[in-house]
Write a protein that holds these residues in place. Structure first.
Motif, PDB file in Angstrom:
ATOM      1  N   TYR A  79       0.988  -1.228   0.555  1.00 37.75           N
ATOM      2  CA  TYR A  79       0.061   0.122   0.230  1.00 37.75           C
ATOM      3  C   TYR A  79       0.580   1.008   0.139  1.00 37.75           C
ATOM      4  N   GLU A  80       0.389   2.103  -0.799  1.00 44.60           N
ATOM      5  CA  GLU A  80       1.200   3.131  -0.018  1.00 44.60           C
ATOM      6  C   GLU A  80       2.614   3.198  -1.179  1.00 44.60           C
ATOM      7  N   CYS A 198      -2.782  -6.072  -1.700  1.00 45.59           N
ATOM      8  CA  CYS A 198      -2.508  -4.435  -2.542  1.00 45.59           C
ATOM      9  C   CYS A 198      -3.413  -3.360  -2.523  1.00 45.59           C
ATOM     10  N   ARG A 199      -3.077  -2.825  -1.143  1.00 50.42           N
ATOM     11  CA  ARG A 199      -4.633  -2.449  -1.132  1.00 50.42           C
ATOM     12  C   ARG A 199      -4.012  -0.419  -2.002  1.00 50.42           C
ATOM     13  N   THR A 200      -5.317   0.001  -2.971  1.00 52.17           N
ATOM     14  CA  THR A 200      -4.348   1.494  -3.357  1.00 52.17           C
ATOM     15  C   THR A 200      -5.909   1.898  -4.176  1.00 52.17           C
ATOM     16  N   LEU A 346      -8.575  -3.385   4.027  1.00 53.26           N
ATOM     17  CA  LEU A 346      -7.447  -3.317   2.017  1.00 53.26           C
ATOM     18  C   LEU A 346      -8.428  -3.137   1.000  1.00 53.26           C
ATOM     19  N   LEU A 361      -5.137   3.379   7.095  1.00 51.06           N
ATOM     20  CA  LEU A 361      -3.328   3.015   6.514  1.00 51.06           C
ATOM     21  C   LEU A 361      -2.661   3.339   7.786  1.00 51.06           C
TER      22      LEU A 361
END
Ligand code: RFL
Ligand code: PHB
Length: 386
Positions: A79-80, A198-200, A346, A361
């Motif tokens: 992430y990020e 995967c976090r977007t 997520l 986050l």
């Protein structure tokens, strides 16, 4: 026809139950609506907990699993713009997961049942359950009747078993999520050695695999998404947009061999039994796949049910059967919480305000920087002891 345990459904729950009962000298007949070919090809789960692997190996159906399954000792949370590894070997020593397709488990179990002369019937129509309070029986296929001592409802979320329980008996707990998963199987080597969650801001993506030459991907999509809206080029572009979010990571693309859309839902029906009917697996509970728990929970239920049935048939005592639901629900609710938690951590929620995103986050930072927090994730992911 007569048998001790009438089993509805030849998914992992029904097949494993039939096999474990056979090992204890208890007879069963499995009635499955779909064809053998269909159930052996249905692409679903891929992550087996240590306890699930041990169960299959001890039951003598783990030979190919041990040869072809891929042991994994960690996962990545991305992430990020950065990846963070959750190292199982350090956080939960000696415990790991194995990546092995659900349909391979199903193939192995069907082969074992048939080799042992087991009675597994495919393409059985119009299954109906009767007289659940005592002397239960099942009718099917235009006038056939199967009398049994006990019925095991292993027919998944959309089966007939749960709806056969009279109204007012079950309490249902559920939560729907405002998104679905588009699942993709591709004939390409995995682009990573371990799974990537995967976090977007575009939504969640998961990179998994089946073998050194086959990859499995999932994309968060709107709840009403259709396959037609997702031609292969769009899938690859979206997977790249989400997963190629860390420097140096390049996704290998290629031929997509299967795709499907799965709704995301949490669901528990309590109790998991009524009279002589016992529900196991997805027939009783559903988790969103983010925690990789559904198949493992089905195996856990079946282990408990096997012990309870063995006691019933060997000693005439129904005490374990009476406590079946209560014994299963502890693990079920732990998995419910973990799966809900992984899902909310997520995915992007449309109604999310900036505040909600900051909370996500913040928690991701906590899980990836604090050893106790990472251990919570790791021990739930690899599976708590039976
Ligand atoms: P199943 O596998 O749904 O099997 C039920 C069987 O019953 C049959 N049936 C009937 N038969 C006779 N008469 C009727 N009226 C019938 N109605 C239905 C069906 O045809 C079927 O063969 O339930 P079971 O055995 O409880 O197994 C549960 C698992 O399949 C499920 O929990 C997992 O696939 C969930 N899941 C995952 N679980 C994991 O542990 N790890 C994972 O990584 C994971 N990933 C996933 C998943 C499920 C997914 N989808 C598609 C729901 C990923 C996805 C995308
Ligand atoms: C899969 O490989 O199908 C898979 C892996 C992890 C999940 C769900 C599905 O959380």
């Amino acid at each position: 026809m007569r048998t001790q345990v009438g089993i509805i459904g030849a998914g992992p729950a029904g097949l494993l139950l039939s096999h474990l009962l056979h090992l204890r000298g208890i007879s069963s007949v499995v009635l499955e609506r779909r064809s053998r070919d269909y159930v052996e090809r249905r692409v679903r789960a891929g992550v087996l907990e240590q306890g699930t692997v041990d169960t299959l190996v001890e039951a003598g159906v783990g030979e190919r699993l041990r040869r072809e399954g891929l042991p994994h000792h960690g996962i990545e949370l991305r992430y990020e713009g950065a990846g963070h590894r959750i190292p199982f070997e350090k956080l939960v020593p000696g415990r790991a997961i194995t990546v092995y397709g659900q349909q391979e488990v199903v193939k192995d179990l069907i082969a074992a049942r048939l080799a042992a002369g087991g009675d597994v019937r495919f393409e059985v129509e119009d299954v109906a359950l009767h007289s659940l309070e005592s002397r239960p029986y099942v009718t099917f296929g235009g006038g056939q009747r199967l009398d049994c001592d006990v019925i095991a409802g292993c027919d998944g979320f959309h089966g007939v078993s749960r709806p056969s329980i009279p109204e007012g008996v079950l309490t249902v707990f559920e939560r729907d999520y405002p998104f679905a998963w588009l699942g993709v199987l591709a004939a390409v080597p995995p682009s990573s050695e371990e799974l990537i969650y995967c976090r977007t801001e575009r939504g969640f993506a998961l990179h998994s695999m089946r073998s050194p030459t086959v990859s499995r991907f999932y994309l968060q999509v709107p709840p009403d998404a259709t396959i037609e809206e997702w031609p292969d080029e769009r899938i690859w572009a979206e997977l790249k947009a989400r997963l190629e979010s860390v420097p140096g990571f390049a996704l290998t693309t290629g031929v997509i061999v299967e795709k499907s859309v799965t709704p995301m839902r949490s669901f528990v029906a309590e109790p998991m039994q009524y009279g002589r009917l016992y529900l196991a697996g997805d027939a009783a509970h559903i988790v969103p796949p983010t925690g990789a728990k559904g198949l493992n929970l089905a195996v856990a239920d079946v282990r408990v049910l096997t012990e309870a049935l063995a006691r019933f048939f060997e000693h005439g005592s129904s005490d374990l059967l009476d406590g079946y639901s209560a014994a299963c629900l502890k693990r079920v609710w732990r998995a419910q919480h973990f799966s809900w938690w992984m899902t909310t951590l997520l995915h992007t929620f449309e109604e999310d305000d900036a505040y909600g995103r900051r909370l996500q986050l913040s928690y991701l930072d906590y899980v990836t920087s604090s050893e106790p927090a990472a251990t919570t994730l790791a021990e739930n992911y690899v599976g708590l002891p039976w």
